[in-house]
Design a protein around this motif. Structure first.
Motif, PDB file in Angstrom:
ATOM      1  N   PRO A 355      55.040   5.963  45.410  1.00  0.00           N
ATOM      2  CA  PRO A 355      54.513   4.761  46.065  1.00  0.00           C
ATOM      3  C   PRO A 355      53.655   5.062  47.288  1.00  0.00           C
ATOM      4  O   PRO A 355      52.655   4.393  47.534  1.00  0.00           O
ATOM      5  CB  PRO A 355      55.768   3.997  46.474  1.00  0.00           C
ATOM      6  CG  PRO A 355      56.827   4.488  45.558  1.00  0.00           C
ATOM      7  CD  PRO A 355      56.480   5.902  45.198  1.00  0.00           C
ATOM      8  N   LYS A 361      49.277  -0.876  46.549  1.00  0.00           N
ATOM      9  CA  LYS A 361      50.749  -0.986  46.505  1.00  0.00           C
ATOM     10  C   LYS A 361      51.185  -2.229  45.742  1.00  0.00           C
ATOM     11  O   LYS A 361      52.239  -2.239  45.117  1.00  0.00           O
ATOM     12  CB  LYS A 361      51.342  -1.030  47.919  1.00  0.00           C
ATOM     13  CG  LYS A 361      50.775  -0.015  48.897  1.00  0.00           C
ATOM     14  CD  LYS A 361      51.052   1.412  48.506  1.00  0.00           C
ATOM     15  CE  LYS A 361      50.551   2.368  49.584  1.00  0.00           C
ATOM     16  NZ  LYS A 361      50.313   3.702  49.079  1.00  0.00           N
ATOM     17  N   LEU A 389      50.750  -3.707  53.891  1.00  0.00           N
ATOM     18  CA  LEU A 389      50.543  -2.786  52.773  1.00  0.00           C
ATOM     19  C   LEU A 389      49.262  -3.150  52.040  1.00  0.00           C
ATOM     20  O   LEU A 389      48.808  -4.287  52.090  1.00  0.00           O
ATOM     21  CB  LEU A 389      51.739  -2.788  51.820  1.00  0.00           C
ATOM     22  CG  LEU A 389      52.242  -4.135  51.287  1.00  0.00           C
ATOM     23  CD1 LEU A 389      51.628  -4.447  49.948  1.00  0.00           C
ATOM     24  CD2 LEU A 389      53.756  -4.081  51.155  1.00  0.00           C
ATOM     25  N   LEU A 453      58.839   0.892  49.128  1.00  0.00           N
ATOM     26  CA  LEU A 453      57.633   1.730  49.267  1.00  0.00           C
ATOM     27  C   LEU A 453      57.831   2.829  50.310  1.00  0.00           C
ATOM     28  O   LEU A 453      56.880   3.361  50.849  1.00  0.00           O
ATOM     29  CB  LEU A 453      56.430   0.866  49.675  1.00  0.00           C
ATOM     30  CG  LEU A 453      55.900  -0.102  48.622  1.00  0.00           C
ATOM     31  CD1 LEU A 453      54.936  -1.109  49.246  1.00  0.00           C
ATOM     32  CD2 LEU A 453      55.213   0.627  47.486  1.00  0.00           C
TER      33      LEU A 453
END
Ligand code: ATP
Length: 463
Positions: A355, A361, A389, A453
Motif C-alpha cells: 500500500p 491509494k 491520501l 495503509l
C-alpha cells in the motif's frame, strides 16, 4: 506468482501509464524510458519509503542533495577517469560489440559465434562541456556523475561539522546518475540515465567492517521485504576478490530474479561495499604516500576525523549500500504481478503493490454517473480524502471495468457510492487482493483506510 518475464511488465507499464519508451515520436532512443502518471508516483513512493526508513526513522543518518556535475578533479582522484571502464569485445563475425563480462559461455549474443577481438577498456562516464568554450578546449571538460557517492564524500566534513555528528553515522543521497553503458537494455534494468539511492556509512578504522556489511545486507533484505519483494526472489552474491572494485575490500550484491524464464535468472538489484578509507583519504590534502609525498596536491581540505574519546585523528572507513531506484521499481512491479480468475472465468491482472508504494491509494467510483447527487457525493468524498491520501475520482466506465482497471494498477481500495449511500451516508469499500466488500460510514472512511495503509510493519533498529 510474480511476473513470468520482464516483457509482461513492459506491456502492462505502457498500457496503464507507468513507463513509456522515450522519444517514441522520433523512433525512440535506445534504452531510454519516460515515467508516466503512475510511474512517477511509484518512483516517488519508492524514494520516499527509502528516505523515511533511513533518514527519518534512524537517528544516525543525514540526507544531502549534491550537484550532478562536480569539479572534474573529483573524478580524477576518485579513480573514475582512469578506471571506470567496461571491457569491450567485438564479434569478428557479425561485428556486434559487447561487454566482455556479460557474454555467457563465450558465445556472441547476436550470432552465436565465438570469434572475439581482444578486450579493450572503454570509459563509461558521460562527458559534457561547461561554458561557451571552443570544442577542443580540454579545460571545459566535465562529467555527468556516474554515482552519487562522490558528492557525499566531498561533503563529509561539511555535514559532520554542521550537524555535529560523531561516528558512526551515515549520509544518504538519492538522485540521477549517468553511465554510457555499452549494452543497455532489459527495460529499466540497464539504462544510460538512472537513479540511485546511496548511503555512505562512516565508521572507525577499527570497526568490524565485514560484519557491518552483513548488518546492512540484513537491513536491506528486510526493507525489500517491506516493499513486498519475496525473499525467495532475492539472492546474495559474495563478489570474489578478483572482481572487486579498486576501492573495495568486500562487496555483497543483492540480486533479484529478473529473468525467471532463464537458467541464470539473477541480476544485481544493489550492492553493499566496504569502501575502506579510500575515498576520504584520496580527496584529502594531508594524506601522503610511503615516500611522504602528498597523494592529492589539488585538494584544499583534509577530510579526516578527530575522535575525542581516543584523541586520535583518522580517515573513517565507509560501508556503502548502493541501490538503484529503477531496478527496485522493476523488482517491485514483477513481484506484485499476479493473475486471478473471476466467477465468469475471465483472468484479471492484479498488481499487489505494498500500500505504501501504490500510486493511488483509493479510487472513488459512482455507481450511477447520470445521478448528480451520487456524482456530487463521490467527488466530495474524493476531495475530503485527498489531504490524507492519494485518491482519484473515476466514472469513465461500468463498475466491473473500473474495478479491473484499479486492480491492474495496484490501487488497494475502491470506494463505491450508490443510491443507498445518499440515505445511510455509507459507502462500499472493496479490497484489491480479496475482492471482499465492506460497508463503511463516510465519517469513518479516512481513518478506516489510513489504518490499512500503514507504511510497513517493523521500524528498523538503529545500531
Ligand atoms: P552492473 O554490474 O549491473 O553494471 P554495477 O555493479 O556497476 O551494476 P553499482 O556501481 O554497484 O552498479 O551501482 C549501484 C546500483 O545502481 C546498482 O546495483 C543498480 O541498482 C544501479 N545501477 C547501476 N547501473 C545502472 C544502470 N545502467 N541502469 C540502472 N540502474 C543501474
Amino acid at each position: 506468482m510474480p511476473a513470468p518475464n520482464i516483457d509482461t511488465i513492459v506491456s502492462l507499464a505502457k498500457r496503464r501509464g507507468f513507463v513509456f519508451p522515450s522519444s517514441e515520436v522520433y523512433g525512440g532512443l535506445g534504452s531510454a524510458w519516460d515515467y508516466g502518471p503512475l510511474g512517477v508516483e511509484l518512483c516517488n513512493n519508492v524514494k520516499q519509503a527509502w528516505w523515511r526508513w533511513l533518514v527519518y526513522e534512524r537517528d544516525d543518518v543525514e540526507g544531502i542533495d549534491s550537484s550532478i556535475i562536480l569539479n572534474r578533479l573529483v573524478w580524477k582522484y576518485s579513480g573514475h577517469e582512469a578506471t571506470f571502464n567496461d571491457w569491450l569485445i567485438d564479434c569478428r563475425k557479425c561485428k556486434g560489440r559487447f561487454r566482455a563480462d556479460k557474454v555467457v559461455d563465450n558465445k556472441c549474443p547476436s550470432c552465436g559465434a565465438s570469434d572475439w577481438t581482444e578486450a579493450r577498456p572503454f570509459n563509461t562516464m558521460l562527458q559534457t562541456k561547461l561554458g561557451a568554450v571552443a570544442d577542443d578546449d580540454p579545460t571545459a571538460l566535465a562529467y555527468l556523475r556516474p554515482e552519487t557517492a562522490q558528492g557525499i564524500f566531498i561533503n563529509f566534513l561539511n555535514v559532520q561539522t554542521a550537524m555535529r555528528r560523531k561516528l558512526p553515522f551515515g549520509i544518504a543521497q538519492v538522485g540521477k546518475s549517468f553511465r554510457n553503458e555499452v549494452t543497455p537494455g532489459n527495460f529499466i534494468l540497464r539504462t544510460r540515465e538512472f537513479e540511485q539511492m546511496e548511503m555512505e556509512y562512516f565508521v572507525s578504522p577499527t570497526a568490524e567492517h565485514a560484519k557491518l556489511v552483513d548488518y546492512w545486507v540484513e537491513q536491506y533484505l528486510e526493507w525489500f521485504g517491506s516493499l513486498g519483494i519475496d525473499r525467495e526472489n532475492l539472492y546474495l552474491y559474495e563478489v570474489p576478490k578478483e572482481e572487486l572494485a579498486h576501492y573495495s575490500k568486500r562487496t555483497v550484491d543483492i540480486m533479484y530474479r529478473y529473468f525467471p524464464e532463464r537458467e541464470k535468472p539473477w541480476e544485481e538489484l544493489m550492492g553493499i561495499a566496504w569502501r575502506t578509507d579510500f575515498d576520504l583519504s584520496i580527496h584529502s590534502k594531508n594524506k601522503v604516500d610511503e615516500e611522504g609525498k602528498r597523494i592529492n596536491p589539488d585538494s584544499t581540505e583534509d577530510l579526516s576525523y578527530f575522535d575525542e574519546p581516543t584523541k586520535q585523528r583518522f580517515y573513517p572507513h565507509v560501508i556503502e549500500p548502493a541501490a538503484g531506484v529503477n531496478r527496485t521499481v522493476l523488482a517491485v512491479l514483477m513481484d506484485a504481478y499476479s493473475e486471478k480468475t473471476n466467477d465468469k472465468g475471465e483472468t484479471r491482472v492484479i498488481l499487489k503493490l505494498s500500500p505504501q508504494l501504490a500510486p493511488i491509494k483509493a479510487a472513488i467510483l459512482p455507481l450511477a454517473k447520470n445521478k448528480p447527487e451520487i456524482v456530487g457525493m463521490a467527488k466530495a468524498i474524493k476531495r475530503s480524502l485527498q489531504p490524507v491520501l492519494r485518491a482519484v475520482y473515476d466514472d469513465t466506465g461500468g463498475i466491473g471495468k473500473l474495478y479491473a482497471r484499479q486492480d491492474e494498477i495496484g490501487t488497494p481500495f475502491c470506494i463505491t457510492v450508490d443510491h443507498q449511500s445518499l440515505e445511510d451516508e455509507a459507502v462500499t469499500v472493496r479490497n484489491r487482493d480479496t475482492w471482499e466488500q465492506e460497508r463503511i460510514k463516510v465519517s469513518e472512511l479516512a481513518e478506516h483506510l489510513q489504518k490499512r495503509l500503514k507504511p510497513y510493519p517493523v521500524p528498523p533498529e538503529t545500531i
